[in-house]
Write a protein that holds these residues in place. Structure first.
Motif, PDB file in Angstrom:
ATOM      1  N   PHE A 159       1.847   8.968   3.736  1.00  9.86           N
ATOM      2  CA  PHE A 159       0.968   8.106   2.955  1.00  9.86           C
ATOM      3  C   PHE A 159      -0.471   8.506   3.265  1.00  9.86           C
ATOM      4  O   PHE A 159      -0.985   8.181   4.344  1.00  9.86           O
ATOM      5  CB  PHE A 159       1.232   6.641   3.279  1.00  9.86           C
ATOM      6  CG  PHE A 159       2.658   6.254   3.010  1.00  9.86           C
ATOM      7  CD1 PHE A 159       3.116   6.140   1.703  1.00  9.86           C
ATOM      8  CD2 PHE A 159       3.547   6.034   4.041  1.00  9.86           C
ATOM      9  CE1 PHE A 159       4.439   5.813   1.442  1.00  9.86           C
ATOM     10  CE2 PHE A 159       4.872   5.708   3.793  1.00  9.86           C
ATOM     11  CZ  PHE A 159       5.317   5.596   2.484  1.00  9.86           C
ATOM     12  N   ARG A 170       0.829  -1.204   0.000  1.00 13.46           N
ATOM     13  CA  ARG A 170       0.000   0.000   0.000  1.00 13.46           C
ATOM     14  C   ARG A 170       0.861   1.252   0.000  1.00 13.46           C
ATOM     15  O   ARG A 170       0.541   2.243  -0.660  1.00 13.46           O
ATOM     16  CB  ARG A 170      -0.937  -0.015   1.220  1.00 13.46           C
ATOM     17  CG  ARG A 170      -2.098  -0.990   1.039  1.00 13.46           C
ATOM     18  CD  ARG A 170      -3.034  -0.927   2.217  1.00 13.46           C
ATOM     19  NE  ARG A 170      -2.431  -1.524   3.402  1.00 13.46           N
ATOM     20  CZ  ARG A 170      -2.628  -1.084   4.641  1.00 13.46           C
ATOM     21  NH1 ARG A 170      -3.398  -0.046   4.861  1.00 13.46           N
ATOM     22  NH2 ARG A 170      -2.048  -1.695   5.641  1.00 13.46           N
ATOM     23  N   GLN A 175       0.924   4.201  -2.825  1.00 12.54           N
ATOM     24  CA  GLN A 175       0.597   5.606  -2.548  1.00 12.54           C
ATOM     25  C   GLN A 175       1.748   6.548  -2.854  1.00 12.54           C
ATOM     26  O   GLN A 175       1.518   7.692  -3.245  1.00 12.54           O
ATOM     27  CB  GLN A 175       0.151   5.769  -1.087  1.00 12.54           C
ATOM     28  CG  GLN A 175      -1.237   5.177  -0.864  1.00 12.54           C
ATOM     29  CD  GLN A 175      -1.644   5.197   0.599  1.00 12.54           C
ATOM     30  OE1 GLN A 175      -1.370   6.146   1.309  1.00 12.54           O
ATOM     31  NE2 GLN A 175      -2.308   4.149   1.037  1.00 12.54           N
ATOM     32  N   ASP A 176       2.975   6.098  -2.650  1.00 15.34           N
ATOM     33  CA  ASP A 176       4.133   6.961  -2.916  1.00 15.34           C
ATOM     34  C   ASP A 176       5.390   6.097  -2.912  1.00 15.34           C
ATOM     35  O   ASP A 176       5.931   5.783  -1.853  1.00 15.34           O
ATOM     36  CB  ASP A 176       4.231   8.051  -1.836  1.00 15.34           C
ATOM     37  CG  ASP A 176       5.246   9.128  -2.194  1.00 15.34           C
ATOM     38  OD1 ASP A 176       6.219   8.822  -2.914  1.00 15.34           O
ATOM     39  OD2 ASP A 176       5.057  10.276  -1.755  1.00 15.34           O
ATOM     40  N   GLN A 193      -3.575   7.824   2.493  1.00 22.68           N
ATOM     41  CA  GLN A 193      -4.725   6.964   2.771  1.00 22.68           C
ATOM     42  C   GLN A 193      -4.489   6.030   3.956  1.00 22.68           C
ATOM     43  O   GLN A 193      -5.339   5.218   4.293  1.00 22.68           O
ATOM     44  CB  GLN A 193      -5.085   6.152   1.529  1.00 22.68           C
ATOM     45  CG  GLN A 193      -5.693   7.017   0.436  1.00 22.68           C
ATOM     46  CD  GLN A 193      -5.507   6.412  -0.929  1.00 22.68           C
ATOM     47  OE1 GLN A 193      -5.726   5.235  -1.125  1.00 22.68           O
ATOM     48  NE2 GLN A 193      -5.059   7.219  -1.879  1.00 22.68           N
TER      49      GLN A 193
END
Lengths: 342, 234
Positions: free
Chosen positions: B88, A198, A202-203, B90
Motif C-alpha cells: 500500500f 485506506r 489503495q489496492d 501511501q
C-alpha cells in the motif's frame, strides 16, 4: 443575501464594509461546511470504488426528511432540548446509513465487475428513483422544517452602516460539521476499519489478500458517507427550513464539484473544496460590483427595488471557478497526479 | 495440505486453466514453472480466492474452500504475496505490516511475529515510518513478504517474487523463502526464474497453456531434457 440592503462590499473597500464582509464570510463558511460534509461522501466512495455516486445528493435530501419526521415525532419545536436535537441527528444519520448500504448492496455491488460507465449510469438512475420516489412518498410540495433549536443572534455588530449578525444556528452548523469531520478523520486514520478503508482505496485486491472483507469495508464507507450527508441535510434545514424531494440536486452537484475541486479521493481536499465552494458562491453574489452593469447591458439581469439581482449567476460563477482550477490543476487542489503503474 | 483437482478457470470466454490438478504437502516447497501466460498466476489467484473456477475443486486440509471469499481463506492461513508486490504505497511500512495481521486478534502473537519479520528484514525496522511507495523494489518485495508473514500463514503463495529485482536481491529473497520454510510454513511458489525455483523446491509442476504437462521432484525436473531446453536456457 444579507448584504443586499447595504452597498455590496468590495474587497478593496473592505475596511469600510468590514462588518458586511465578515457577514459574507460567515455565510460562506456555513454553506461551505455543509458542502464539505456532503463532498466527503462523494470522495470516500470514489476512493474505494472509483465510482461517482450520483445518488449521494439525494441521500442528503432523505436525511433532511428523516430529520423532519424525527423532529416532528419528538416535538422539538414545542420542547427544544439538546438531547432531542441529538436524537434527531442520530435517527436521520442512522437511517441514511442504512439507505446508503442498501443502495450499495443492491444497485452497485452486482455491477462490481461491470464497466465503470454501467455503474455510473446506474447511479444516475438511483438518483432519479430517490428524487421522484421521494415526490411520490413525501409529496412534491415543500415542507417546513420544524425548529430544532431556537434561533437567536449571538453576535450583532454595526460598523459604518453595515451589519454583522451571527446566529446560534450558524454556529451550531459549523461546530457540528467540523466535529463530524474530526470524527471521520479519527476513524479513517486511527481505527482498524479506517485502515482497511485506506487499504481498499489503495489496492482492493491486495487488501482482500490481507484478510480484509472488502465488501464489508465498501458497505461501511457508504454508511459513513450517507450519515454525513444526512447530518448536512439537517444542518441546512436548520438554516433554510424548507425541504422538498428535489432539494438535493443542486447541493449534491456543488458538493461533487467541491470534491473534484479539492482532488477527488482526497479527504482533506473535499473539506477544502466544500469551503471554497461555499465562500465562492457567497462572495460572488456580494462582491461583483462590475458584474451587474455587464449583465444588464446583455439583457441577462433586471434592476429591481433591491438592486440588480445576480444571485442566479452565483452558481454559474462558482462552476466557472471550478473549470479554471481544473485547467490549471487537473487532479484538483490537493489531488495527487496518478502515477503510471509499473 | 492443499489439494487442487480438475480446475477450469476462464477470463470471460478465454480459458486460462484446463483441468489443472496438483497437490502440496505440509512443509513442502512446491513450484509452478512455465512461460508467460501458461496459467501459473491464474492457479495461484484461484487458490487465494481472487478468481473463481468454473469447474473443479480446491481442498485445504480436507475442507472444500472452492467458493470461499479471499478474506476467509486468509483466516485459514492461506496467504498470497501478490505479483508486483502490491504494497500500500501511501501507508507507512509499519501500517502495511499491521494490515498483514488484519485477520488476527492475538496481540502477543502479532508482536512476536513483528519481531520475527524485523529480524528477517532489518531494513524494514529502519524504515518503519516511511511510506511504502518510497521504498526500492527489493525493499518493497521484502515488505510484501513480511506483510504476508504477519498473517501467520500456513500456506504461503508466492507469485513471481524475483520479478524486476537485481540478481543479488533475488538471491536474498530465495534465501528468505528457504528460511520461511524452515520455520514450518508450506510454500507454493510461482516463478519465471525456473532455475532458482527448482533449486529451492522439493517438487515442481510445469504448466503450458493452462495445462500441467509435467510434474515431479525438483531434481528430476532440473535434469529433464525438455525442461532444460525450454526453461533453464539449455
Amino acid at each position: 443575501m444579507a448584504g443586499s440592503k447595504c452597498q455590496p462590499a468590495n474587497l478593496l473597500t473592505g475596511l469600510v464594509f468590514l462588518a458586511d464582509w465578515l457577514q459574507q464570510l460567515t455565510i460562506g463558511i456555513v454553506l461551505g461546511s455543509v458542502y464539505a460534509l456532503i463532498a466527503l461522501g462523494y470522495t470516500m466512495v470514489y476512493g474505494v470504488l472509483r465510482l461517482i455516486n450520483f445518488a449521494h445528493g439525494d441521500v442528503y435530501m432523505l436525511g433532511a426528511f428523516f430529520g423532519y419526521f424525527a423532529a416532528n415525532a419528538l416535538r422539538t419545536a414545542e420542547h427544544p432540548s439538546l438531547w432531542r436535537a441529538a436524537a434527531v441527528f442520530l435517527i436521520a444519520m442512522g437511517l441514511c446509513a442504512l439507505v446508503g448500504m442498501t443502495i450499495e448492496r443492491f444497485a452497485y455491488r452486482p455491477l462490481r465487475q461491470a464497466p465503470r460507465l454501467t455503474a455510473l449510469i446506474t447511479a444516475i438512475g438511483v438518483s432519479f428513483l430517490l428524487e421522484y420516489g421521494g415526490q411520490l412518498v413525501f409529496g412534491a410540495d415543500p415542507k417546513s422544517f420544524p425548529d430544532v433549536i431556537e434561533t437567536k443572534p449571538v453576535v450583532e455588530w454595526e460598523y459604518k452602516g453595515s451589519f454583522l449578525i451571527i446566529t446560534n444556528t450558524q454556529v451550531v452548523i459549523v461546530v457540528v460539521a467540523f466535529a463530524l469531520m474530526l470524527l471521520l478523520r479519527f476513524i479513517v486514520l486511527h481505527t482498524k476499519i479506517g485502515k482497511a478503508m485506506r487499504a481498499v482505496a489503495q489496492d482492493r485486491e491486495a487488501a482482500a489478500l490481507m484478510g480484509v472483507n472488502t465488501d464489508a469495508v465498501i458497505s461501511f464507507t457508504f454508511a459513513l458517507g450517507s450519515a454525513l450527508a444526512a447530518a448536512g441535510g439537517i444542518l441546512i434545514s436548520l438554516y433554510q427550513p424548507s425541504i422538498d424531494p428535489l432539494m438535493g440536486v443542486l447541493p449534491g452537484l456543488k458538493a461533487f464539484v467541491a470534491a473534484v475541486l479539492g482532488g477527488i479521493g482526497n479527504i482533506p481536499g473535499a473539506v477544502l473544496g466544500g469551503l471554497l465552494m461555499g465562500l465562492a458562491e457567497t462572495f460572488v453574489i456580494a462582491n461583483t460590483l462590475w458584474l451587474p452593469p455587464i449583465l444588464m447591458r446583455l439583457g441577462m439581469a433586471k434592476e429591481s427595488a433591491s438592486g440588480v439581482d445576480i444571485s442566479n449567476y452565483a452558481d454559474a460563477i462558482a462552476f466557472l471557478i471550478l473549470i479554471v482550477v481544473l485547467l490549471v490543476r487537473p487532479s484538483g487542489l490537493l489531488g495527487s497526479v496518478q502515477r503510471e503503474k509499473v | 495440505m492443499l489439494e487442487i483437482s480438475r480446475l477450469d478457470v476462464y477470463y470471460g470466454v478465454i480459458r486460462a486453466l484446463h483441468s489443472v490438478s496438483l497437490h502440496v504437502g505440509k512443509g513442502e516447497i512446491v513450484t509452478l514453472i512455465g512461460a508467460n501466460g501458461a496459467g501459473k498466476s491464474t492457479t495461484l489467484r484461484t487458490v487465494s480466492g481472487l478468481l473463481r473456477p468454473l469447474a473443479g475443486e480446491i481442498l485445504f486440509e480436507g475442507e472444500d474452500i472452492t467458493d470461499m471469499p479471499p478474506h476467509r481463506r486468509v483466516a485459514l492461513g492461506i496467504v498470497q504475496v501478490p505479483e508486483g508486490r502490491r504494497v500500500f504505497p501511501q501507508m507507512s511500512v509499519g501500517e502495511n505490516l499491521d494490515l498483514g495481521a488484519y485477520a488476527r486478534k492475538d496481540k502477543a502473537g502479532i508482536k512476536q511475529d513483528l519481531e520475527r519479520v524485523f529480524s528477517l528484514f532489518p531494513i524494514l525496522a529502519e524504515r518503519r515510518k516511511q511510506a511504502a511507495g518510497t521504498l526500492s523494489g527489493g525493499q518493497q518485495q521484502m515488505l510484501a513478504i513480511g506483510r504476508a508473514l504477519m498473517a501467520r500463514p500456513r500456506l504461503l503463495l508466492m507469485d513471481e517474487p524475483s520479478l524486476g529485482l537485481a540478481p543479488l536481491i533475488v538471491k536474498d529473497i530465495f534465501h528468505v523463502i528457504a528460511e520461511i520454510r524452515k520455520q514450518g510454513v508450506t510454500v507454493l511458489l510461482v516463478e519465471q526464474n525456473a532455475h532458482m525455483a527448482l533449486s529451492i523446491a522439493d517438487r515442481g509442476y510445469v504448466l503450458e497453456t493452462g495445462r500441467v504437462t509435467l510434474s515431479g521432484p525438483a531434481k528430476e525436473l532440473m535434469a529433464n531434457e525438455e525442461v532444460k531446453k525450454a526453461y533453464l536456457g539449455g
